[in-house]
Motif scaffolding. Structure first.
Motif, mmCIF file in Angstrom:
data_model
loop_
_atom_site.group_PDB
_atom_site.id
_atom_site.type_symbol
_atom_site.label_atom_id
_atom_site.label_comp_id
_atom_site.label_asym_id
_atom_site.label_seq_id
_atom_site.Cartn_x
_atom_site.Cartn_y
_atom_site.Cartn_z
ATOM 1 N N GLY A 63 0.797 -1.219 0.000
ATOM 2 C CA GLY A 63 0.000 0.000 0.000
ATOM 3 C C GLY A 63 0.826 1.262 0.000
ATOM 4 N N ALA A 64 0.361 2.242 0.753
ATOM 5 C CA ALA A 64 0.921 3.590 0.722
ATOM 6 C C ALA A 64 2.350 3.614 1.239
ATOM 7 C CB ALA A 64 0.048 4.529 1.545
ATOM 8 N N ALA A 65 3.168 4.435 0.590
ATOM 9 C CA ALA A 65 4.562 4.606 0.985
ATOM 10 C C ALA A 65 4.773 5.847 1.834
ATOM 11 C CB ALA A 65 5.454 4.681 -0.252
ATOM 12 N N LEU A 66 3.813 6.781 1.764
ATOM 13 C CA LEU A 66 3.977 8.076 2.434
ATOM 14 C C LEU A 66 2.670 8.509 3.089
ATOM 15 C CD1 LEU A 66 5.871 10.003 -0.399
ATOM 16 C CD2 LEU A 66 6.882 9.176 1.743
ATOM 17 N N PRO A 67 2.770 9.301 4.146
ATOM 18 C CA PRO A 67 1.562 9.901 4.712
ATOM 19 C C PRO A 67 0.938 10.899 3.734
ATOM 20 C CG PRO A 67 3.445 10.101 6.208
ATOM 21 C CD PRO A 67 3.981 9.664 4.883
ATOM 22 N N TYR A 68 -0.325 11.213 3.951
ATOM 23 C CA TYR A 68 -1.005 12.206 3.117
ATOM 24 C C TYR A 68 -0.222 13.521 3.117
ATOM 25 C CZ TYR A 68 -5.392 9.698 2.247
ATOM 26 O OH TYR A 68 -6.341 8.825 1.797
ATOM 27 N N GLU A 163 -0.377 9.075 19.904
ATOM 28 C CA GLU A 163 0.093 7.698 19.698
ATOM 29 C C GLU A 163 0.703 7.604 18.298
ATOM 30 O OE1 GLU A 163 0.041 3.970 17.878
ATOM 31 O OE2 GLU A 163 -1.552 5.434 17.454
ATOM 32 N N ALA A 164 1.689 6.731 18.129
ATOM 33 C CA ALA A 164 2.516 6.739 16.925
ATOM 34 C C ALA A 164 1.740 6.474 15.640
ATOM 35 C CB ALA A 164 3.657 5.726 17.072
ATOM 36 N N ASN A 165 0.879 5.461 15.603
ATOM 37 C CA ASN A 165 0.188 5.133 14.352
ATOM 38 C C ASN A 165 -0.665 6.294 13.866
ATOM 39 O OD1 ASN A 165 1.261 2.571 14.115
ATOM 40 N ND2 ASN A 165 -0.480 1.547 15.076
ATOM 41 N N ILE A 166 -1.341 6.964 14.784
ATOM 42 C CA ILE A 166 -2.168 8.108 14.390
ATOM 43 C C ILE A 166 -1.287 9.282 13.996
ATOM 44 C CG2 ILE A 166 -3.992 9.683 15.119
ATOM 45 C CD1 ILE A 166 -4.884 6.746 14.894
ATOM 46 N N TYR A 167 -0.236 9.517 14.750
ATOM 47 C CA TYR A 167 0.677 10.632 14.490
ATOM 48 C C TYR A 167 1.294 10.533 13.100
ATOM 49 C CZ TYR A 167 4.787 13.647 15.094
ATOM 50 O OH TYR A 167 5.756 14.604 14.933
ATOM 51 N N HIS A 168 1.645 9.312 12.668
ATOM 52 C CA HIS A 168 2.370 9.158 11.409
ATOM 53 C C HIS A 168 1.524 9.520 10.189
ATOM 54 C CE1 HIS A 168 6.026 7.860 13.144
ATOM 55 N NE2 HIS A 168 5.610 6.683 13.542
ATOM 56 N N ASP A 169 0.206 9.529 10.299
ATOM 57 C CA ASP A 169 -0.639 10.121 9.258
ATOM 58 C C ASP A 169 -1.939 10.605 9.896
ATOM 59 O OD1 ASP A 169 -1.924 11.025 7.017
ATOM 60 O OD2 ASP A 169 -1.365 9.324 5.760
ATOM 61 N N ALA A 170 -1.824 11.737 10.574
ATOM 62 C CA ALA A 170 -2.972 12.298 11.282
ATOM 63 C C ALA A 170 -4.103 12.642 10.316
ATOM 64 C CB ALA A 170 -2.547 13.540 12.066
ATOM 65 N N ALA A 171 -3.757 13.128 9.120
ATOM 66 C CA ALA A 171 -4.797 13.513 8.157
ATOM 67 C C ALA A 171 -5.597 12.306 7.702
ATOM 68 C CB ALA A 171 -4.156 14.212 6.956
ATOM 69 N N ALA A 262 -6.340 15.832 15.908
ATOM 70 C CA ALA A 262 -5.686 17.134 15.770
ATOM 71 C C ALA A 262 -4.730 17.105 14.578
ATOM 72 C CB ALA A 262 -4.925 17.476 17.047
ATOM 73 N N LEU A 263 -4.807 18.124 13.738
ATOM 74 C CA LEU A 263 -4.055 18.121 12.481
ATOM 75 C C LEU A 263 -2.923 19.138 12.427
ATOM 76 C CD1 LEU A 263 -7.012 17.670 9.947
ATOM 77 C CD2 LEU A 263 -5.503 15.928 10.936
ATOM 78 N N SER A 264 -2.714 19.878 13.502
ATOM 79 C CA SER A 264 -1.647 20.876 13.486
ATOM 80 C C SER A 264 -1.237 21.197 14.913
ATOM 81 C CB SER A 264 -2.107 22.155 12.775
ATOM 82 O OG SER A 264 -3.221 22.725 13.449
ATOM 83 N N GLY A 265 -0.133 21.896 15.042
ATOM 84 C CA GLY A 265 0.312 22.341 16.347
ATOM 85 C C GLY A 265 1.017 21.249 17.131
ATOM 86 N N GLY A 269 -1.989 14.729 15.893
ATOM 87 C CA GLY A 269 -2.124 13.299 16.114
ATOM 88 C C GLY A 269 -2.920 12.935 17.354
ATOM 89 N N ASP A 270 -3.293 13.921 18.162
ATOM 90 C CA ASP A 270 -4.102 13.647 19.349
ATOM 91 C C ASP A 270 -5.495 13.183 18.911
ATOM 92 O OD1 ASP A 270 -4.935 13.478 21.954
ATOM 93 O OD2 ASP A 270 -4.892 15.636 22.346
ATOM 94 N N THR A 271 -6.022 12.159 19.583
ATOM 95 C CA THR A 271 -7.372 11.662 19.308
ATOM 96 C C THR A 271 -8.304 12.227 20.371
ATOM 97 O OG1 THR A 271 -6.599 9.637 20.413
ATOM 98 C CG2 THR A 271 -6.822 9.564 18.025
ATOM 99 N N VAL A 272 -9.127 13.178 19.953
ATOM 100 C CA VAL A 272 -9.915 14.000 20.872
ATOM 101 C C VAL A 272 -11.388 13.627 20.763
ATOM 102 C CG1 VAL A 272 -10.502 16.363 21.507
ATOM 103 C CG2 VAL A 272 -8.249 15.865 20.529
ATOM 104 N N ALA A 273 -12.060 13.506 21.897
ATOM 105 C CA ALA A 273 -13.506 13.269 21.898
ATOM 106 C C ALA A 273 -14.217 14.425 21.214
ATOM 107 C CB ALA A 273 -14.005 13.096 23.322
ATOM 108 N N ASP A 274 -15.161 14.088 20.327
ATOM 109 C CA ASP A 274 -15.885 15.108 19.560
ATOM 110 C C ASP A 274 -17.307 14.607 19.334
ATOM 111 O OD1 ASP A 274 -16.997 16.765 17.574
ATOM 112 O OD2 ASP A 274 -15.041 17.182 16.691
ATOM 113 N N ALA A 275 -18.261 15.245 19.986
ATOM 114 C CA ALA A 275 -19.650 14.790 19.927
ATOM 115 C C ALA A 275 -20.265 14.960 18.547
ATOM 116 C CB ALA A 275 -20.488 15.545 20.963
ATOM 117 N N SER A 276 -19.646 15.760 17.684
ATOM 118 C CA SER A 276 -20.197 15.948 16.333
ATOM 119 C C SER A 276 -19.808 14.829 15.375
ATOM 120 C CB SER A 276 -19.726 17.293 15.755
ATOM 121 O OG SER A 276 -18.336 17.260 15.447
#
Length: 303
Positions: A63-68, A163-171, A262-265, A269-276
């Protein structure tokens, strides 16, 4: 249970793949390779090597070789070794990848087995996002997507937040969590409870000299990394814990929450609770003693 593992092998991926082969209830239909612990070509090579080593025949799709949006990527060699399998310096090329991308394979197989196939994603989520882009019906054809990733109510392991897996391609991860597919997130809240000690690895090698011995040998490097970051009791079964969630959800405690990434700052890569967002099942606890004992018992059946 019909299963595809999306993977970047990886020391802890190796144990998860071995468990999938060992557990009688699992019909492993294929591995899809992703960058992460290694470059993607190493990931697919390692996947084919491990399947051959385990005596199991199923396809590997690269599959993919690079993050988005990225033009390069540097693997976590300090965690998993230069070749992904601990201190091993050479891994033979065995067999070939199928002539199909990971995304195409991920779309085709659930369509063929609609409502029956679980995808266990234990690397960055780029292949999953690519499959959704290729065919949005992927989201409804899968029985569930079980993700090893995220840190819900605990600190991250690659940054204070992520966490690493999410951080490596947060988008890509954010794309996945925005869909209405049935998702189970097995992150650090649960996986950090499942520590394998050096004594556990030695016991694996005794009961299973070939497979358990190999897992022990490659895990020495991984244990060393964890000691270097202050975890002295052992190393967590990150990926194997996600695999166990595919089969034994009753052994876990879950909370339902929408998740936004979270996509910046500093907190990217943070996984944040979001009711929407659509609700997913977030693992916040596990019967850790059972998980470790079960994994070791299954490895013992492989020799």
């Amino acid at each position: 249970m019909k299963l595809i593992i999306d993977t970047d092998p990886g020391v802890d991926d190796t144990l998860a793949i071995a468990l999938a082969v060992a557990i009688p209830e699992v019909e492993l239909l294929g591995l899809t390779a992703i960058f992460g612990n290694t470059f993607v070509k190493q990931s697919s090579r390692n996947a084919r090597y491990l399947l051959d080593f385990l005596g199991y025949d199923c396809p590997v799709a690269e599959g993919a070789a690079l993050p988005y949006g990225a033009s390069d990527y540097t693997p976590s060699a300090n965690v998993h070794g230069d070749e992904g399998l601990g201190a091993l310096t050479t891994v033979p090329e065995i067999g070939k990848n199928i002539d199909e991308t990971a995304a195409a394979f991920l779309v085709r197989m659930p369509a063929k087995n609609a409502g029956e196939l679980v995808v266990c994603a234990i690397g960055p989520l780029t292949n999953i996002a690519d499959a959704l882009a290729l065919d949005p019906a992927f989201a409804t054809n899968v029985k569930s997507l079980v993700i090893m990733g995220g840190a819900y109510a605990v600190p991250g392991n690659i940054t204070p937040h992520a966490e690493a897996n999410i951080y490596h391609d947060a988008a890509a991860a954010d794309v996945v969590f925005a869909t209405k597919m049935p998702i189970v997130m097995v992150g650090l809240d649960a996986t950090m409870q499942t520590l394998l000690t050096p004594e556990d690895f030695e016991a694996m090698a005794v009961t299973s000299p070939k497979v358990g011995g190999f897992v022990r040998d490659i895990s020495n490097f991984y244990l060393g990394f964890y000691r270097s970051v202050g975890v002295f009791d052992g190393c967590p079964m990150h990926d194997s814990t996600a695999l166990l969630a595919c089969l034994f959800p009753e052994r876990f405690t879950f909370e339902k929450s929408g998740i936004k990434v979270a996509l910046s700052g500093d907190d990217i890569g943070d996984t944040v609770a979001d009711a929407s967002r659509p609700e997913v099942d977030v693992a916040v606890g596990i019967d850790a003693k059972w998980a470790v004992e079960y994994a070791m018992a299954q490895v013992a059946t492989l020799d």
